[in-house]
Design an enzyme around this catalytic site. Structure first.
Site, mmCIF file in Angstrom:
data_model
loop_
_atom_site.group_PDB
_atom_site.id
_atom_site.type_symbol
_atom_site.label_atom_id
_atom_site.label_comp_id
_atom_site.label_asym_id
_atom_site.label_seq_id
_atom_site.Cartn_x
_atom_site.Cartn_y
_atom_site.Cartn_z
ATOM 1 N N SER A 17 16.458 -32.552 16.427
ATOM 2 C CA SER A 17 15.517 -33.299 15.589
ATOM 3 C C SER A 17 14.379 -33.956 16.389
ATOM 4 O O SER A 17 13.225 -33.911 15.940
ATOM 5 C CB SER A 17 16.260 -34.355 14.764
ATOM 6 O OG SER A 17 17.066 -33.708 13.807
ATOM 7 N N LYS A 66 27.495 -39.689 7.738
ATOM 8 C CA LYS A 66 26.674 -39.581 6.518
ATOM 9 C C LYS A 66 27.285 -40.272 5.295
ATOM 10 O O LYS A 66 26.562 -40.729 4.427
ATOM 11 C CB LYS A 66 26.433 -38.108 6.176
ATOM 12 C CG LYS A 66 25.480 -37.421 7.120
ATOM 13 C CD LYS A 66 25.188 -36.013 6.660
ATOM 14 C CE LYS A 66 24.477 -35.241 7.731
ATOM 15 N NZ LYS A 66 24.205 -33.866 7.345
ATOM 16 N N ASP A 102 19.376 -32.979 2.730
ATOM 17 C CA ASP A 102 20.090 -31.759 3.143
ATOM 18 C C ASP A 102 20.065 -30.678 2.054
ATOM 19 O O ASP A 102 19.818 -29.507 2.332
ATOM 20 C CB ASP A 102 21.560 -32.075 3.470
ATOM 21 C CG ASP A 102 21.727 -32.629 4.876
ATOM 22 O OD1 ASP A 102 20.848 -32.395 5.728
ATOM 23 O OD2 ASP A 102 22.746 -33.307 5.126
HETATM 24 P P1 NDP Z 1 32.329 -32.289 7.149
HETATM 25 O O1 NDP Z 1 33.210 -32.738 8.231
HETATM 26 O O2 NDP Z 1 31.892 -33.254 6.088
HETATM 27 O O3 NDP Z 1 32.995 -31.047 6.369
HETATM 28 C C1 NDP Z 1 33.640 -30.013 7.076
HETATM 29 C C2 NDP Z 1 34.066 -28.925 6.098
HETATM 30 O O4 NDP Z 1 34.623 -27.870 6.894
HETATM 31 C C3 NDP Z 1 35.166 -29.375 5.130
HETATM 32 O O5 NDP Z 1 34.943 -28.707 3.901
HETATM 33 C C4 NDP Z 1 36.443 -28.862 5.805
HETATM 34 O O6 NDP Z 1 37.482 -28.530 4.898
HETATM 35 C C5 NDP Z 1 35.930 -27.561 6.403
HETATM 36 N N1 NDP Z 1 36.761 -27.091 7.511
HETATM 37 C C6 NDP Z 1 36.964 -27.692 8.697
HETATM 38 N N2 NDP Z 1 37.775 -26.931 9.475
HETATM 39 C C7 NDP Z 1 38.082 -25.822 8.739
HETATM 40 C C8 NDP Z 1 38.867 -24.672 8.988
HETATM 41 N N3 NDP Z 1 39.475 -24.478 10.145
HETATM 42 N N4 NDP Z 1 38.937 -23.727 8.024
HETATM 43 C C9 NDP Z 1 38.294 -23.881 6.835
HETATM 44 N N5 NDP Z 1 37.544 -24.976 6.541
HETATM 45 C C10 NDP Z 1 37.434 -25.934 7.483
HETATM 46 O O7 NDP Z 1 31.049 -31.668 7.894
HETATM 47 P P2 NDP Z 1 29.596 -31.399 7.283
HETATM 48 O O8 NDP Z 1 29.766 -30.869 5.911
HETATM 49 O O9 NDP Z 1 28.719 -32.581 7.475
HETATM 50 O O10 NDP Z 1 29.055 -30.245 8.259
HETATM 51 C C11 NDP Z 1 29.583 -28.930 8.196
HETATM 52 C C12 NDP Z 1 28.800 -28.059 9.168
HETATM 53 O O11 NDP Z 1 27.453 -27.910 8.705
HETATM 54 C C13 NDP Z 1 28.708 -28.650 10.573
HETATM 55 O O12 NDP Z 1 29.012 -27.635 11.496
HETATM 56 C C14 NDP Z 1 27.266 -29.071 10.700
HETATM 57 O O13 NDP Z 1 26.786 -28.923 12.015
HETATM 58 C C15 NDP Z 1 26.537 -28.125 9.760
HETATM 59 N N6 NDP Z 1 25.328 -28.730 9.200
HETATM 60 C C16 NDP Z 1 24.140 -28.067 9.317
HETATM 61 C C17 NDP Z 1 22.992 -28.618 8.794
HETATM 62 C C18 NDP Z 1 21.679 -27.906 8.943
HETATM 63 O O14 NDP Z 1 20.638 -28.544 8.782
HETATM 64 N N7 NDP Z 1 21.670 -26.633 9.212
HETATM 65 C C19 NDP Z 1 22.981 -29.910 8.082
HETATM 66 C C20 NDP Z 1 24.293 -30.492 7.958
HETATM 67 C C21 NDP Z 1 25.424 -29.920 8.517
HETATM 68 P P3 NDP Z 1 38.616 -29.606 4.437
HETATM 69 O O15 NDP Z 1 37.982 -30.458 3.397
HETATM 70 O O16 NDP Z 1 39.697 -28.747 3.887
HETATM 71 O O17 NDP Z 1 38.992 -30.358 5.681
#
Ligand code: NDP
Length: 277
Positions: A17, A66, A102
């Site tokens: 960023s 967040k 987002d």
């Molecule tokens: P969160 O921690 O809020 O959510 C993570 C998600 O991943 C949950 O749904 C979780 O499932 C799932 N998850 C984690 N491990 C596994 C696994 N082994 N198998 C299946 N599902 C899994 O993170 P965010 O939503 O904030 O971010 C997610 C990704 O998106 C990050 O890698 C981040 O870098 C990327 N991102 C990119 C952005 C961009 O601008 N391009 C903006 C924001 C985020 P469960 O609920 O079952 O634990």
């Protein structure tokens, strides 16, 4: 007078960023700096008040703060309320305003590929913070959603929230299924792949007309996107989402139009430079 912006998260060293925003300030001759700060969860309140006390105009908030940051905000925009998460904060003399760019950033990033989202069928993998923002924004554009997440209570919560906001969504199990044949859009919004690991399942049987997006970004396509490409799908990574969520944050803080071209060039150059180093 010089203005100050920042991004706070933990970890934060990888954040693109600052490079993106500072390229925008330079392009428009705006006197501003954009910094990044690692903030631990137990220091979040102090960090937000500290930035305000130091006269920062705004900040972005990233993983893992967040959702937690909501409690330190005075007023939420409709986007932040819907997403249940804040990725952009504006400091005004009277209050701290929380916003979420987002979801709309994601929608803008796919608009070149999907001109009209109304009545499209989309599958979102994940139900975390990013999936929530994307789900809400897609539903608001008239997309019919299927949400697949490992933890079923997270899936149910997101489906309920999308429906209460007037959108169309159903939940399902986090595994391949009949949905592979008829999705117009597939969004990988879990954190799987951050460390180059393989995806828990293959996309065998996916329709080649599906646009497949992995919101992770990096120099190389994730194994998830490689799998989709090998099956004939058009693919996108999350760099476009990063650009547009940043551009929308810029516009929320400074007004006017963010200079997306120099911001995009700066992002591409930085990703390439990091690949070489
Ligand atoms: P969160 O921690 O809020 O959510 C993570 C998600 O991943 C949950 O749904 C979780 O499932 C799932 N998850 C984690 N491990 C596994 C696994 N082994 N198998 C299946 N599902 C899994 O993170 P965010 O939503 O904030 O971010 C997610 C990704 O998106 C990050 O890698 C981040 O870098 C990327 N991102 C990119 C952005 C961009 O601008 N391009 C903006 C924001 C985020 P469960 O609920 O079952 O634990």
């Amino acid at each position: 007078m010089e203005q100050y912006f920042a991004v706070i998260g933990d970890p934060i060293a990888h954040s693109l960023s600052p490079v993106m925003h500072e390229a925008g300030y330079k392009a428009l001759g705006i006197e501003a700096r954009y910094l990044k700060f690692r903030v631990e969860a137990n220091k979040l309140n102090e960090a937000v008040s500290g930035l305000r006390a130091l006269g920062f105009s705004g900040c972005n908030v990233t993983i893992p703060h967040k959702e937690r940051v909501l409690r330190y905000i005075d007023e939420l925009t409709i986007e932040a309320k819907r997403a249940g998460a804040v990725n952009t904060i504006k400091f005004t003399p009277e209050k701290i305003i929380g916003h979420n760019t987002d979801g709309l950033g994601f929608v803008r990033s796919i608009q070149e590929k999907v001109a009209n989202l109304k009545d499209c069928k989309a599958v979102i993998l994940g139900a975390g913070g990013a999936a929530r923002g994307i789900g809400m924004a897609l539903a608001n554009s008239g997309v019919n959603l299927l949400i697949l997440n490992i933890a079923p209570e997270m899936t149910e919560q997101l489906v309920r929230d999308i429906r209460s906001a007037g959108g169309s969504a159903v939940g399902g199990e986090f595994k391949p299924g009949a949905w592979l044949k008829d999705a117009d859009l597939l969004v990988q919004a879990t954190s799987v792949g951050l460390h180059g690991e393989n995806y828990p399942f293959e996309l065998t049987g996916i329709s080649p007309k599906t646009l497949v997006v992995d919101i992770l970004f990096g120099p190389k396509p994730t194994p998830f996107l490689q799998n989709a490409r090998s099956l004939g799908c058009d693919t996108l990574n999350g760099l476009g989402m990063l650009l547009y969520q940043g551009a929308l944050a810029w516009e929320f803080w400074l007004g006017g139009k963010a200079p997306v071209e120099p911001m995009w060039t700066a992002l591409l150059n930085e990703v390439e430079a990091r690949q070489k180093s």
